[in-house]
Motif scaffolding. Structure first.
Motif, PDB file in Angstrom:
ATOM      1  N   GLN A   1       0.794  -1.219   0.000  1.00  0.00           N
ATOM      2  CA  GLN A   1       0.000   0.000   0.000  1.00  0.00           C
ATOM      3  C   GLN A   1       0.834   1.279   0.000  1.00  0.00           C
ATOM      4  O   GLN A   1       0.462   2.252  -0.646  1.00  0.00           O
ATOM      5  N   VAL A   2       1.963   1.300   0.706  1.00  0.00           N
ATOM      6  CA  VAL A   2       2.752   2.533   0.760  1.00  0.00           C
ATOM      7  C   VAL A   2       3.203   2.933  -0.642  1.00  0.00           C
ATOM      8  O   VAL A   2       3.050   4.091  -1.041  1.00  0.00           O
ATOM      9  N   GLY A   3       3.730   1.993  -1.395  1.00  0.00           N
ATOM     10  CA  GLY A   3       4.143   2.298  -2.768  1.00  0.00           C
ATOM     11  C   GLY A   3       2.978   2.702  -3.637  1.00  0.00           C
ATOM     12  O   GLY A   3       3.088   3.636  -4.449  1.00  0.00           O
ATOM     13  N   PHE A   4       1.848   2.024  -3.489  1.00  0.00           N
ATOM     14  CA  PHE A   4       0.646   2.367  -4.259  1.00  0.00           C
ATOM     15  C   PHE A   4       0.207   3.797  -3.949  1.00  0.00           C
ATOM     16  O   PHE A   4      -0.070   4.579  -4.859  1.00  0.00           O
ATOM     17  N   PHE A   5       0.175   4.152  -2.682  1.00  0.00           N
ATOM     18  CA  PHE A   5      -0.196   5.519  -2.306  1.00  0.00           C
ATOM     19  C   PHE A   5       0.816   6.523  -2.847  1.00  0.00           C
ATOM     20  O   PHE A   5       0.434   7.555  -3.408  1.00  0.00           O
ATOM     21  N   ASP A   6       2.101   6.230  -2.673  1.00  0.00           N
ATOM     22  CA  ASP A   6       3.139   7.190  -3.061  1.00  0.00           C
ATOM     23  C   ASP A   6       3.194   7.440  -4.568  1.00  0.00           C
ATOM     24  O   ASP A   6       3.376   8.582  -4.996  1.00  0.00           O
ATOM     25  N   PHE A   7       3.055   6.378  -5.356  1.00  0.00           N
ATOM     26  CA  PHE A   7       3.291   6.513  -6.790  1.00  0.00           C
ATOM     27  C   PHE A   7       2.030   6.624  -7.642  1.00  0.00           C
ATOM     28  O   PHE A   7       2.105   7.071  -8.788  1.00  0.00           O
TER      29      PHE A   7
END
Length: 137
Positions: free
Chosen positions: A84-90
């Motif tokens: 989720q962190v990567g999905f949110f960030d990118f």
């Protein structure tokens, strides 16, 4: 095009062509499609768990048919809840940020998305710290 939507500023998006108007609506529709990201934490988590279960079941079917498994479909690897962190960030924050630039009145929705992103960052940091503790033990 996209630059006009992103550069709308406080006055909001004023499309200069039908194409720009359609682009603004497409961005809004994409945000609606992933709108669970703006729900309360518990509501958002229910959707994440449903999505992960759906992806893993699809991966199981793909494995049974000797097919290559799609991204996030392999239950033996990190799934939706661990990415989720990567999905949110990118993806999420840039998309919702563009929506907010074009349509400033959606700020409360974007604030809720940002709050959920903060929770994911906290969870990821805690998980990494726990893994490091386990490695040292």
């Amino acid at each position: 095009g996209a630059a006009a939507v992103a550069a709308a500023g406080a006055g909001g998006f004023q499309p200069s062509s039908a194409e720009e108007a359609i682009l603004g609506l497409q961005i809004a529709l994409k945000c609606a499609d992933i709108g669970h990201l703006s729900l309360s934490w518990s509501g958002h988590m229910q959707w994440v768990q449903r999505l992960e279960m759906e992806f893993f079941l699809q991966g199981d079917r793909e494995r049974d048919r000797s097919m290559d498994l799609g991204f996030l479909m392999d239950r033996r690897k990190p799934g939706v809840s661990q990415t989720q962190v990567g999905f949110f960030d990118f993806v999420v924050l840039p998309l919702f940020g563009t929506l907010e630039s074009a349509f400033p009145l959606v700020a409360p929705i974007v604030d809720a998305v940002r709050a959920n992103q903060v929770r994911w960052v906290e969870i990821e940091a805690w998980s990494k710290a726990e893994a490091e503790k386990a490695d040292c033990a």
